[in-house]
Design an enzyme around this catalytic site. Structure first.
Site, PDB file in Angstrom:
ATOM      1  CE  LYS A  34      -3.935   2.293   0.416  1.00 59.80           C
ATOM      2  NZ  LYS A  34      -3.667   3.587   1.018  1.00 59.80           N
TER       3      LYS A  34
ATOM      4  CD  GLU B 255      -3.423   8.015  -4.114  1.00 57.33           C
ATOM      5  OE1 GLU B 255      -3.680   8.966  -3.358  1.00 57.33           O
ATOM      6  OE2 GLU B 255      -3.746   6.835  -3.873  1.00 57.33           O
TER       7      GLU B 255
END
Length: 327
Positions: free
Chosen positions: A189, A196
């Protein structure tokens, strides 16, 4: 299946709603009684204290935390570990540092407790779209939680299958994946959020170029006045740069074409920094990801000392005088 959810912010409360829609029983607790009451009205079983929260969980207990990373998570997991028993499972679904997961898993294992870290992506849309889940922990605990993961995840939906991946088996196509031992979920993550940052920065810079195509710095014969909302929309359809982030950008530009409702002050939640730190430890070059993080730092300042040094040097070597502010 019963699950306890501790932390009822935007993510936690919506995950409870999705779980209850999927037929699961949820015991909930939050420091804000109003947050507890809101999901109790929808069918959850509320708790007024951490003690009551743990007491209401059937053994072996499953407790999932969705609280801010850092000290809050540390205190929350420590509090659970003092009240839970051997065989129980503690899940951290927030954005913790993977090295902290490894330490916590070892500390809880000494008490006979299982620790599972779940990198959770989906934001406020996850209640309807589902959540992408990146999971770390021992096989026994992860397998026990499989019905929960399956309900929270998006499922295969209408996304075309990757050619050849159907032969691999597993749950990745359903939107959740056991990445490895404790810490592995948050490691994946962490990198996800680093990527991102880079994607968001690329879109932001591209739209900035489009927005300034008619600026005074551009020769009049080469000026263009673009409707950036329409450009975002056309890129959504058949373009190689299409993505959910672009979908969200298109929504924002329709709602507020000049983005007057935003200051441009951009926070970072920690994962971007951890990604860069990890890359340094691995001697992996991350030019784009590091630049994207630094751009967020820059967004919080007007003129830094660095710019003043640059301006001073330009004056010293070339006699360049600063233009008045806004000039």
């Amino acid at each position: 299946m019963q699950l306890g959810m501790l932390g009822l912010g935007r993510m936690g409360s919506n995950m409870v709603r999705r779980l209850m829609r999927g037929g699961h029983e949820c015991v909930v607790y939050d420091l804000n009684p109003a947050s507890v009451e809101a999901v109790v009205k929808e069918g959850a079983r509320g708790s007024r204290s951490l003690d009551e929260f743990v007491q209401q969980l059937a053994k072996p207990r499953l407790a999932w935390t969705m609280v801010p990373s850092g000290e809050v998570t540390e205190k929350t997991i420590e509090g659970l570990s003092q009240r839970m028993e051997a065989g129980d499972v503690v899940v951290d679904g927030g954005n913790s540092y993977f090295k902290d997961d490894i330490r916590r898993a070892q500390a809880l294992a000494a008490k006979g407790l299982h620790y599972v870290d779940v990198g959770t992506s989906g934001g406020i849309w996850g209640v309807e779209r589902g959540y992408s889940l990146m999971i770390g922990g021992d096989n026994e605990a992860v397998e026990r939680l499989d019905p929960i993961f399956k309900t929270l995840a998006p499922g295969r939906g209408s996304i075309e299958r990757t050619p050849g991946h159907e032969n691999k088996g597993g749950t990745a196509e359903d939107g959740y994946f056991h990445c490895g031992p404790p810490g592995a979920g948050h490691f994946v993550k962490m990198v996800h959020n680093g990527i991102e940052y880079g994607l968001m920065q690329a879109y932001a810079e591209g739209f900035d170029i489009l927005r300034n195509a008619a600026g005074p710095e551009v020769p009049e014969a080469r000026r263009y006045t673009f409707d950036v909302a329409d450009i975002a929309e056309v890129w959504r359809r058949g373009s190689v740069v299409g993505s959910w982030l672009l979908d969200l950008t298109a929504i924002a530009l329709v709602e507020d074409p000049d983005l007057d409702g935003y200051t441009g002050f951009v926070q970072d939640s920690g994962e971007g920094r951890w990604t860069i730190q990890t890359a340094i430890e691995q001697a992996v070059p991350v030019d784009v990801l590091s630049a994207a993080l630094f751009a967020r730092f820059r967004s919080r300042q007007t003129a830094t000392f660095a710019e003043k040094v640059l301006s001073a040097m330009r004056k010293q070597f070339g006699g360049h005088v600063e233009l008045p502010t806004g000039g």
